[in-house]
Write a protein that holds these residues in place. Structure first.
Motif, mmCIF file in Angstrom:
data_model
loop_
_atom_site.group_PDB
_atom_site.id
_atom_site.type_symbol
_atom_site.label_atom_id
_atom_site.label_comp_id
_atom_site.label_asym_id
_atom_site.label_seq_id
_atom_site.Cartn_x
_atom_site.Cartn_y
_atom_site.Cartn_z
ATOM 1 N N ALA A 157 0.856 -1.197 0.000
ATOM 2 C CA ALA A 157 0.000 0.000 0.000
ATOM 3 C C ALA A 157 0.889 1.244 0.000
ATOM 4 O O ALA A 157 1.996 1.221 0.565
ATOM 5 C CB ALA A 157 -0.923 0.001 1.217
ATOM 6 N N PRO A 158 0.422 2.343 -0.628
ATOM 7 C CA PRO A 158 1.271 3.549 -0.726
ATOM 8 C C PRO A 158 1.551 4.228 0.605
ATOM 9 O O PRO A 158 2.524 4.969 0.730
ATOM 10 C CB PRO A 158 0.453 4.468 -1.650
ATOM 11 N N TRP A 159 0.717 3.965 1.622
ATOM 12 C CA TRP A 159 0.901 4.645 2.906
ATOM 13 C C TRP A 159 1.844 3.905 3.852
ATOM 14 O O TRP A 159 2.292 4.455 4.858
ATOM 15 C CB TRP A 159 -0.456 4.823 3.619
ATOM 16 N N VAL A 160 2.208 2.649 3.530
ATOM 17 C CA VAL A 160 3.043 1.842 4.426
ATOM 18 C C VAL A 160 4.439 2.450 4.629
ATOM 19 O O VAL A 160 4.936 2.489 5.758
ATOM 20 C CB VAL A 160 3.140 0.382 3.913
ATOM 21 N N PRO A 161 5.119 2.958 3.554
ATOM 22 C CA PRO A 161 6.438 3.577 3.784
ATOM 23 C C PRO A 161 6.386 4.761 4.755
ATOM 24 O O PRO A 161 7.345 4.993 5.503
ATOM 25 C CB PRO A 161 6.863 4.035 2.381
ATOM 26 N N TYR A 162 5.281 5.488 4.756
ATOM 27 C CA TYR A 162 5.157 6.612 5.691
ATOM 28 C C TYR A 162 5.055 6.113 7.139
ATOM 29 O O TYR A 162 5.540 6.764 8.068
ATOM 30 C CB TYR A 162 3.932 7.463 5.338
ATOM 31 N N LEU A 163 4.422 4.937 7.294
ATOM 32 C CA LEU A 163 4.362 4.333 8.619
ATOM 33 C C LEU A 163 5.764 3.919 9.077
ATOM 34 O O LEU A 163 6.098 4.008 10.262
ATOM 35 C CB LEU A 163 3.420 3.122 8.599
ATOM 36 N N SER A 164 6.606 3.500 8.117
ATOM 37 C CA SER A 164 7.994 3.163 8.435
ATOM 38 C C SER A 164 8.739 4.390 8.949
ATOM 39 O O SER A 164 9.539 4.294 9.893
ATOM 40 C CB SER A 164 8.707 2.606 7.198
ATOM 41 N N ILE A 165 8.478 5.552 8.335
ATOM 42 C CA ILE A 165 9.115 6.797 8.782
ATOM 43 C C ILE A 165 8.692 7.128 10.214
ATOM 44 O O ILE A 165 9.521 7.509 11.054
ATOM 45 C CB ILE A 165 8.759 7.959 7.825
ATOM 46 N N VAL A 166 7.402 6.952 10.511
ATOM 47 C CA VAL A 166 6.901 7.199 11.866
ATOM 48 C C VAL A 166 7.600 6.271 12.866
ATOM 49 O O VAL A 166 7.986 6.689 13.967
ATOM 50 C CB VAL A 166 5.365 7.002 11.930
ATOM 51 N N CYS A 167 7.785 5.004 12.473
ATOM 52 C CA CYS A 167 8.464 4.037 13.359
ATOM 53 C C CYS A 167 9.901 4.456 13.626
ATOM 54 O O CYS A 167 10.385 4.351 14.762
ATOM 55 C CB CYS A 167 8.433 2.643 12.738
ATOM 56 N N ILE A 168 10.586 4.932 12.598
ATOM 57 C CA ILE A 168 11.984 5.376 12.762
ATOM 58 C C ILE A 168 12.056 6.524 13.762
ATOM 59 O O ILE A 168 12.880 6.522 14.686
ATOM 60 C CB ILE A 168 12.577 5.796 11.395
ATOM 61 N N LEU A 169 11.195 7.516 13.584
ATOM 62 C CA LEU A 169 11.191 8.665 14.494
ATOM 63 C C LEU A 169 10.809 8.240 15.915
ATOM 64 O O LEU A 169 11.365 8.749 16.895
ATOM 65 C CB LEU A 169 10.228 9.739 13.982
ATOM 66 N N ALA A 170 9.874 7.282 16.027
ATOM 67 C CA ALA A 170 9.442 6.801 17.350
ATOM 68 C C ALA A 170 10.576 6.036 18.045
ATOM 69 O O ALA A 170 10.758 6.164 19.267
ATOM 70 C CB ALA A 170 8.213 5.906 17.206
ATOM 71 N N ILE A 171 11.344 5.253 17.295
ATOM 72 C CA ILE A 171 12.483 4.514 17.876
ATOM 73 C C ILE A 171 13.523 5.491 18.401
ATOM 74 O O ILE A 171 14.048 5.335 19.505
ATOM 75 C CB ILE A 171 13.099 3.554 16.830
ATOM 76 N N ILE A 172 13.825 6.515 17.605
ATOM 77 C CA ILE A 172 14.809 7.522 18.011
ATOM 78 C C ILE A 172 14.341 8.256 19.266
ATOM 79 O O ILE A 172 15.112 8.453 20.214
ATOM 80 C CB ILE A 172 15.065 8.523 16.856
ATOM 81 N N ALA A 173 13.068 8.640 19.290
ATOM 82 C CA ALA A 173 12.518 9.347 20.459
ATOM 83 C C ALA A 173 12.535 8.454 21.699
ATOM 84 O O ALA A 173 12.866 8.912 22.802
ATOM 85 C CB ALA A 173 11.096 9.816 20.164
ATOM 86 N N SER A 174 12.195 7.170 21.530
ATOM 87 C CA SER A 174 12.186 6.234 22.662
ATOM 88 C C SER A 174 13.592 6.064 23.235
ATOM 89 O O SER A 174 13.776 6.022 24.454
ATOM 90 C CB SER A 174 11.643 4.869 22.225
ATOM 91 N N PHE A 175 14.582 5.982 22.352
ATOM 92 C CA PHE A 175 15.964 5.822 22.798
ATOM 93 C C PHE A 175 16.435 7.047 23.578
ATOM 94 O O PHE A 175 17.002 6.930 24.667
ATOM 95 C CB PHE A 175 16.873 5.593 21.583
#
Length: 527
Positions: free
Chosen positions: A378-396
């Motif tokens: 789906a076209p929106w899945v890569p954007y969810l990947s970006i959100v996950c990256i930012l969330a991992i960085i923030a969690s760390f």
């Protein structure tokens, strides 16, 4: 021991005390110390990314001029790998030097002398292109690693020893905040509009000299660590002046009395060696916890995130020439999350931030694995990947990114602290080197599923901290040692010493008045 519930009035009083403890000198010491130390560590983590193609071209040109033929691709890859990874080798060397330098110079002077490494490294790397010698860049990276190794041990020790226990966590987080600001600054200055061009890339390394000069010009006007002066130099007058400067008040009798009470146990102070600390039964679980914390800090997968960022942004449809600007958002998220952690650490404590940070990283690593596997669905899945990256960085950065340095300072008494930071630093830099060495093979074998390895490490770390790590917020070293005593099955020596001292005082002929208490402590201390 009787426990009482905290009422709102007590909470407000604690907040008032915390605000009062932030003196001007304390803030300046933290900012200046971190700007010339942990900022440079963060800056050197990210500064090599933008000029990579230009540096490789410089290597190729130099090789051609010397040998009359282009450099072999494998040799170029090896040279570049050495350039990047030698920073970690230098960090390990710097860590092993800290105890020797700190013993004679103290915490503040160690930070000042360390600027010599930063300045010499900056000059070597900035002049390498003009000199036509790529070895200067490699040696400069090694020396900069030595600077980072010393800084990440001496700075947390200095901040831990100058801060009141009520704000020890918040002040300690300044180390992590400036690492994040350093990473962000490296990304920002690496933009093509600034210094990320073929003609200007050496200046990216030359600007390292600025924070070093700022620290050299500012830190001499601030006192040495009062605990170092008292415990290791036996300078009670100097320690009192240092307490007065950092606490911003003339009456420091209570703080000095607490320090002197601790010094009674350590009046025949001898710095503990690394081997002695590893063998000591009463700090066994403190040492294990520091090792697990530092290993988790490096092995939790944040470095892997940087490897995937550009490709994930590209899959989301972001033009290739715009990706460096979008990448700045990761540095911004890092900085904001570290600042958030510094603001709430004295309210929430170390345990929730550390356990919660690793737990959330594991959750988002799992989600990121799923989105990378299904990104073509789906076209929106890569954007969810970006959100996950930012969330991992923030969690760390909200917990695991800074708390390991704080805990290392809190777990150990004055004579054990340098050896503890050597152990922590060694694990930190070796883990950093192992990740750099093994991650390409893990990524090649598992592709996007490599994040499940890091999720497992995060879950393991969070589980360990849940069962083993006590809360250290607003606690003295003696209280923290007691929290570990049951697990260690050995009481720290100060407990026995304190009970012996109590009996001695009970049998004394006269009870001294309050004005003479400090004098008697001082006589006990200075042998």
């Amino acid at each position: 021991m009787k426990l009482s519930k905290k009422n709102p009035a007590e909470t407000k009083e604690n907040q008032r005390v915390r605000r009062k403890n932030w003196s001007f000198s304390l803030v300046v010491a933290a900012l200046v110390g971190a700007f010339g130390s942990s900022f440079l560590y963060g800056y050197n983590l990210s500064v090599v990314n933008a000029p990579t193609p230009y540096i490789k071209a410089f290597y190729n040109e130099t090789w051609y001029r010397r040998h009359g033929q282009p450099i072999d691709p494998d040799t170029l890859t090896l040279l570049w790998s050495v350039t990047v990874s030698i920073f970690a080798i230098g960090g390990l060397v710097g860590t092993l030097m800290v105890k020797m330098i700190g013993k004679f110079l103290g915490r503040k002077s160690t930070l000042l002398v360390n600027n010599g490494f930063a300045i010499s490294a900056a000059l070597l790397m900035a002049c390498s292109l003009r000199a036509g010698t790529f070895e200067m860049l490699i040696v400069g990276r090694f020396i900069m690693g030595v600077d980072g190794g010393i800084a990440l041990s001496a700075l947390p020790m200095y901040l831990n020893e100058i801060s009141p226990k009520e704000i020890r966590g918040s002040l300690g987080q300044v180390t992590a905040i400036f690492i994040c600001i350093g990473v962000f600054s490296g990304q920002l200055l690496g933009l093509p509009e600034l210094l990320g061009r073929e003609s200007t890339w050496p200046y990216l390394f030359g600007v390292i000299i600025v924070p070093a000069l700022v620290q050299l010009a500012s830190l001499p006007f601030l006192p040495e660590s009062p605990r170092y002066l008292l415990f290791e130099k036996h300078d009670e007058a100097g320690a009192m002046k240092a307490f007065q400067t950092f606490l911003g008040k003339a009456d420091v009798s209570q703080e000095l009395e607490e320090a002197l009470a601790e010094s009674r146990v350590q009046r025949n102070l001898r710095l503990v060696s690394v081997l002695e600390l590893l063998r000591a039964p009463f700090v066994r679980w403190q040492v294990i916890t520091v090792i697990v914390t530092m290993a988790s800090y490096q092995l939790c997968g944040l470095n892997a995130i940087w490897f995937y960022t550009n490709s994930i942004f590209g899959k989301a449809g972001i033009p290739q020439d715009k990706i460096p600007y979008i990448t700045l958002s990761t540095g911004g998220i890092e900085t904001l999350a570290a600042i958030f952690s510094g603001l709430v650490i004295e309210r929430l404590g170390r345990r929730p931030l550390l356990i919660g940070g690793f737990g959330l990283m594991a959750l988002f690593f799992g989600t990121l694995t799923a989105t990378l596997t299904l990104q073509d669905q789906a076209p929106w899945v890569p954007y969810l990947s970006i959100v996950c990256i930012l969330a991992i960085i923030a969690s760390f950065c909200s917990g695991p990114g800074g708390i390991p340095f704080i805990l290392t300072g809190e777990f150990f008494q004055q004579s054990e602290r340098p050896a503890a930071f050597i152990i922590a630093g060694t694990v930190n830099w070796l883990s950093n080197f192992v990740v750099g060495l093994l991650f390409p093979f893990i990524q090649k074998s598992l592709d996007s599923y490599c994040f499940l390895v890091f999720a497992t490490i995060c879950i393991t770390g969070a589980t360990y901290f849940y069962f083993v790590l006590p809360e250290t917020k607003n606690k003295t070293h003696a209280e923290i040692s007691q929290a570990f005593a049951k697990r260690n099955k050995a009481h720290p020596p100060e407990v026995k010493a304190d009970s012996a001292m109590t009996e001695e005082k009970a049998n004394s002929q006269t009870e001294p008045d309050s004005s003479s208490t400090l004098d008697s402590y001082g006589q006990n201390k200075i042998v």
